[in-house]
Design a protein around this motif. Structure first.
Motif, mmCIF file in Angstrom:
data_model
loop_
_atom_site.group_PDB
_atom_site.id
_atom_site.type_symbol
_atom_site.label_atom_id
_atom_site.label_comp_id
_atom_site.label_asym_id
_atom_site.label_seq_id
_atom_site.Cartn_x
_atom_site.Cartn_y
_atom_site.Cartn_z
ATOM 1 N N THR A 1 0.828 -1.215 0.000
ATOM 2 C CA THR A 1 0.000 0.000 0.000
ATOM 3 C C THR A 1 0.862 1.264 0.000
ATOM 4 O OG1 THR A 1 -0.104 -0.082 2.432
ATOM 5 C CG2 THR A 1 -1.900 -1.138 1.208
ATOM 6 N N ASP A 2 2.171 1.108 -0.228
ATOM 7 C CA ASP A 2 3.089 2.261 -0.180
ATOM 8 C C ASP A 2 3.624 2.649 -1.561
ATOM 9 O OD1 ASP A 2 4.685 0.105 -0.717
ATOM 10 O OD2 ASP A 2 6.223 0.581 0.796
ATOM 11 N N GLY A 3 2.987 2.128 -2.620
ATOM 12 C CA GLY A 3 3.421 2.465 -3.968
ATOM 13 C C GLY A 3 4.551 1.609 -4.492
ATOM 14 N N SER A 4 4.825 0.485 -3.851
ATOM 15 C CA SER A 4 5.910 -0.391 -4.302
ATOM 16 C C SER A 4 5.709 -0.862 -5.745
ATOM 17 C CB SER A 4 6.031 -1.611 -3.375
ATOM 18 O OG SER A 4 6.483 -1.250 -2.098
ATOM 19 N N GLN A 5 4.458 -1.112 -6.126
ATOM 20 C CA GLN A 5 4.188 -1.598 -7.481
ATOM 21 C C GLN A 5 4.633 -0.584 -8.535
ATOM 22 O OE1 GLN A 5 1.981 -1.219 -4.976
ATOM 23 N NE2 GLN A 5 0.492 -2.907 -4.877
ATOM 24 N N LEU A 6 4.315 0.680 -8.316
ATOM 25 C CA LEU A 6 4.688 1.721 -9.280
ATOM 26 C C LEU A 6 6.200 1.895 -9.333
ATOM 27 C CD1 LEU A 6 1.955 4.412 -8.495
ATOM 28 C CD2 LEU A 6 2.020 2.788 -10.409
ATOM 29 N N ILE A 7 6.852 1.795 -8.191
ATOM 30 C CA ILE A 7 8.317 1.894 -8.159
ATOM 31 C C ILE A 7 8.938 0.760 -8.964
ATOM 32 C CG2 ILE A 7 10.338 1.730 -6.649
ATOM 33 C CD1 ILE A 7 8.666 3.097 -4.468
ATOM 34 N N ALA A 8 8.416 -0.438 -8.774
ATOM 35 C CA ALA A 8 8.952 -1.599 -9.487
ATOM 36 C C ALA A 8 8.805 -1.434 -10.995
ATOM 37 C CB ALA A 8 8.235 -2.863 -9.021
ATOM 38 N N GLU A 9 7.639 -1.030 -11.426
ATOM 39 C CA GLU A 9 7.412 -0.857 -12.863
ATOM 40 C C GLU A 9 8.274 0.269 -13.429
ATOM 41 O OE1 GLU A 9 3.226 -0.259 -12.975
ATOM 42 O OE2 GLU A 9 2.740 -2.406 -12.827
ATOM 43 N N ALA A 10 8.437 1.342 -12.654
ATOM 44 C CA ALA A 10 9.258 2.472 -13.117
ATOM 45 C C ALA A 10 10.718 2.082 -13.295
ATOM 46 C CB ALA A 10 9.142 3.629 -12.133
ATOM 47 N N HIS A 11 11.161 1.060 -12.556
ATOM 48 C CA HIS A 11 12.555 0.614 -12.650
ATOM 49 C C HIS A 11 12.704 -0.641 -13.518
ATOM 50 C CE1 HIS A 11 14.694 3.283 -9.735
ATOM 51 N NE2 HIS A 11 13.442 3.556 -9.411
ATOM 52 N N GLY A 12 11.687 -0.929 -14.312
ATOM 53 C CA GLY A 12 11.811 -1.968 -15.319
ATOM 54 C C GLY A 12 11.527 -3.381 -14.865
ATOM 55 N N ALA A 13 10.934 -3.544 -13.702
ATOM 56 C CA ALA A 13 10.598 -4.889 -13.228
ATOM 57 C C ALA A 13 9.180 -5.265 -13.647
ATOM 58 C CB ALA A 13 10.733 -4.966 -11.714
ATOM 59 N N ARG A 14 8.941 -6.551 -13.749
ATOM 60 C CA ARG A 14 7.586 -7.042 -13.994
ATOM 61 C C ARG A 14 6.942 -7.340 -12.652
ATOM 62 N NH1 ARG A 14 5.174 -12.196 -15.441
ATOM 63 N NH2 ARG A 14 7.231 -13.211 -15.345
ATOM 64 N N VAL A 15 5.710 -6.918 -12.474
ATOM 65 C CA VAL A 15 5.007 -7.084 -11.201
ATOM 66 C C VAL A 15 3.869 -8.074 -11.373
ATOM 67 C CG1 VAL A 15 3.679 -5.950 -9.375
ATOM 68 C CG2 VAL A 15 5.570 -4.732 -10.489
ATOM 69 N N VAL A 16 3.819 -9.052 -10.467
ATOM 70 C CA VAL A 16 2.689 -9.972 -10.420
ATOM 71 C C VAL A 16 2.048 -9.825 -9.047
ATOM 72 C CG1 VAL A 16 4.211 -11.875 -9.703
ATOM 73 C CG2 VAL A 16 1.932 -12.376 -10.599
ATOM 74 N N ASP A 17 0.736 -9.615 -9.025
ATOM 75 C CA ASP A 17 0.020 -9.447 -7.763
ATOM 76 C C ASP A 17 -0.384 -10.813 -7.209
ATOM 77 O OD1 ASP A 17 0.080 -6.611 -7.753
ATOM 78 O OD2 ASP A 17 -1.533 -6.593 -9.245
ATOM 79 N N VAL A 18 -0.063 -11.042 -5.947
ATOM 80 C CA VAL A 18 -0.424 -12.288 -5.257
ATOM 81 C C VAL A 18 -1.379 -11.928 -4.130
ATOM 82 C CG1 VAL A 18 0.405 -14.319 -4.037
ATOM 83 C CG2 VAL A 18 1.832 -13.275 -5.831
ATOM 84 N N ALA A 19 -2.635 -12.334 -4.252
ATOM 85 C CA ALA A 19 -3.659 -11.918 -3.286
ATOM 86 C C ALA A 19 -3.527 -12.635 -1.952
ATOM 87 C CB ALA A 19 -5.044 -12.155 -3.875
ATOM 88 N N GLU A 20 -3.201 -13.924 -1.970
ATOM 89 C CA GLU A 20 -3.115 -14.681 -0.721
ATOM 90 C C GLU A 20 -1.928 -14.199 0.107
ATOM 91 O OE1 GLU A 20 -2.757 -19.287 0.934
ATOM 92 O OE2 GLU A 20 -3.004 -18.883 -1.212
ATOM 93 N N LYS A 21 -2.170 -13.843 1.353
ATOM 94 C CA LYS A 21 -1.147 -13.249 2.184
ATOM 95 C C LYS A 21 -0.129 -14.282 2.661
ATOM 96 C CE LYS A 21 -2.802 -9.077 2.087
ATOM 97 N NZ LYS A 21 -2.062 -8.015 1.374
ATOM 98 N N GLY A 22 1.102 -13.802 2.877
ATOM 99 C CA GLY A 22 2.137 -14.655 3.447
ATOM 100 C C GLY A 22 3.365 -14.721 2.567
ATOM 101 N N TYR A 23 4.510 -14.874 3.220
ATOM 102 C CA TYR A 23 5.796 -14.973 2.517
ATOM 103 C C TYR A 23 5.800 -16.129 1.521
ATOM 104 C CZ TYR A 23 10.882 -15.820 2.119
ATOM 105 O OH TYR A 23 12.163 -16.042 1.656
#
Length: 389
Positions: A50-72
């Motif tokens: 919830t801190d904008g990590s997804q946008l940071i990742a995309e801005a730096h050229g990484a691919r982001v996959v969202d995982v809904a189920e919580k936990g490491y």
């Protein structure tokens, strides 16, 4: 060629609110791919940031996959499934591991190793990078338990930087959702006969200002629980046999009269507790036996034993029922002999000590017999289910 075939390496980072350090980790990973000439990708498995990590990742050229189920573990399982590389190197996105230094992992993966673990105790732990509780107790003890129970060569079970063959890892069907995922990966790889190795890895103090997600006692217990559950031999079998033998021998000895050891005397009150210990131990033994049979029939990877496999071939519903009935009848016979003796004496008063010393072994044999019969019946239920499939 498909996308998966054309990419050799996926550098995977689980992420939950890592805005402070994510960019530098991604940049180091991209720098490594450029320097090494490896065709690869940087993949972020986001677990609901919830801190904008997804946008940071995309801005730096990484691919982001969202995982809904919580936990490491859930985040990593989702990331592994989404990865496009033949190999995956995973590591925390807190800048505690150096993603620009991955040559050792790639070298071992290309040589055919299916799991390559980092070893922080060989590579070095910078001051303040690991709490003393983890450095001197948690990690060494849990790693020692893992090596002892599963004969694994890995000496640092919980290093967060590790590489593996993606297809080999998917074939293990990893399932744990929490921090114990780190142990599951090592244990199942070892039991599955995968080629595993370690490379020295440096751990430095992470770059976050907030506390880590790891909770020492809670997550340490989850690791220990997983290790024990996956080894019913040490969780149930050995403690169960030990308790049963102590309880049984003690019950029989006290059946002949009081026993004095030094200044301590043991009589029928002790005999009652020893009989209870024998019952609990026997139940643990049966549970270990049935659990292991079920696990092997269902294809779970648990430690195998030649002695157990020979025993498994000899036991059945019928053999369990026969043994159980014999034990029950012996106990019942002792009880009937007491009843006959009581009747012969005109149902008068009995000497409590002598009566109880005989009654306890009688009751114990009837309980053990009943447990054996029910264990045999449950084994029969397992067999019926297997035949139906």
């Amino acid at each position: 060629m498909t996308i998966t075939e054309s990419i050799e390496l996926s550098i995977l980072m689980p992420c939950l609110n890592e805005a402070e350090t994510l960019a530098i980790c991604i940049d180091k990973a991209h720098g490594y791919l450029r320097r090494s000439g490896i065709i690869g990708e940087v993949l972020i498995a986001d677990n609901g940031s919830t801190d904008g990590s997804q946008l940071i990742a995309e801005a730096h050229g990484a691919r982001v996959v969202d995982v809904a189920e919580k936990g490491y573990g859930s985040a990593l399982i989702g990331g592994i499934e989404a990865a496009r590389g033949a190999y995956v190197i995973m590591g925390d996105a807190d800048d505690s591991y150096d993603f620009s230094e991955l040559d050792g992992f790639v070298e071992r993966l290309r040589a055919g190793d299916e799991l390559v673990m980092g070893n922080r105790f060989r590579g070095g732990i910078e001051p303040g990078a690991m709490p003393p509780l983890h450095k001197y107790l948690g990690n060494p003890v849990l790693s020692w338990i893992g090596r002892s129970l599963f004969r694994s060569p890995i000496k640092d079970f919980h290093c967060g930087l590790r590489g593996f063959n993606r297809q080999s890892m998917l074939a293990l069907h990893l399932q744990t959702s929490g921090m114990e995922f780190a142990s599951e990966m090592v244990v199942k790889s070892t039991l599955g006969g995968s080629r595993v190795s370690e490379v020295p890895t440096t751990l430095k103090k992470d770059g976050r200002s907030r506390p880590p997600h790891l909770r020492s006692w809670r997550d340490g217990w989850r690791h220990l629980r997983f290790l024990l559950i996956f080894s019913p031999r040490w969780l149930f079998l050995i403690p169960g046999i030990s308790a049963f033998l102590i309880g049984l021998v003690g019950t029989v000895l006290l059946g002949f009269g009081p026993v004095v050891v030094g200044e301590v005397g043991f009589t029928y009150s002790s005999q009652i507790y020893l009989a209870a210990l024998a019952v609990v131990g026997y139940q643990a033994f049966l549970f270990a036996l049935l659990t292991k049979i079920y696990a092997q029939h269902e294809g779970f990877r648990i430690p195998r034993s030649r002695n157990f496999e020979r025993l498994e071939k000899r036991i059945s519903l019928e053999s369990g029922a026969i043994l159980g009935v014999v034990l029950f009848l012996i106990g019942l016979g002792i009880a009937l002999s007491q009843l006959i003796g009581w009747a012969a004496g005109g149902y008068g008063a009995l000497e409590a000590g002598a009566t109880v010393r005989v009654a306890i072994p009688s009751a114990l044999l009837m309980m053990l017999g009943s447990q054996t019969v029910m264990g045999g019946l449950f084994l029969g239920v397992l067999s019926v289910g297997l035949k139906r499939r």
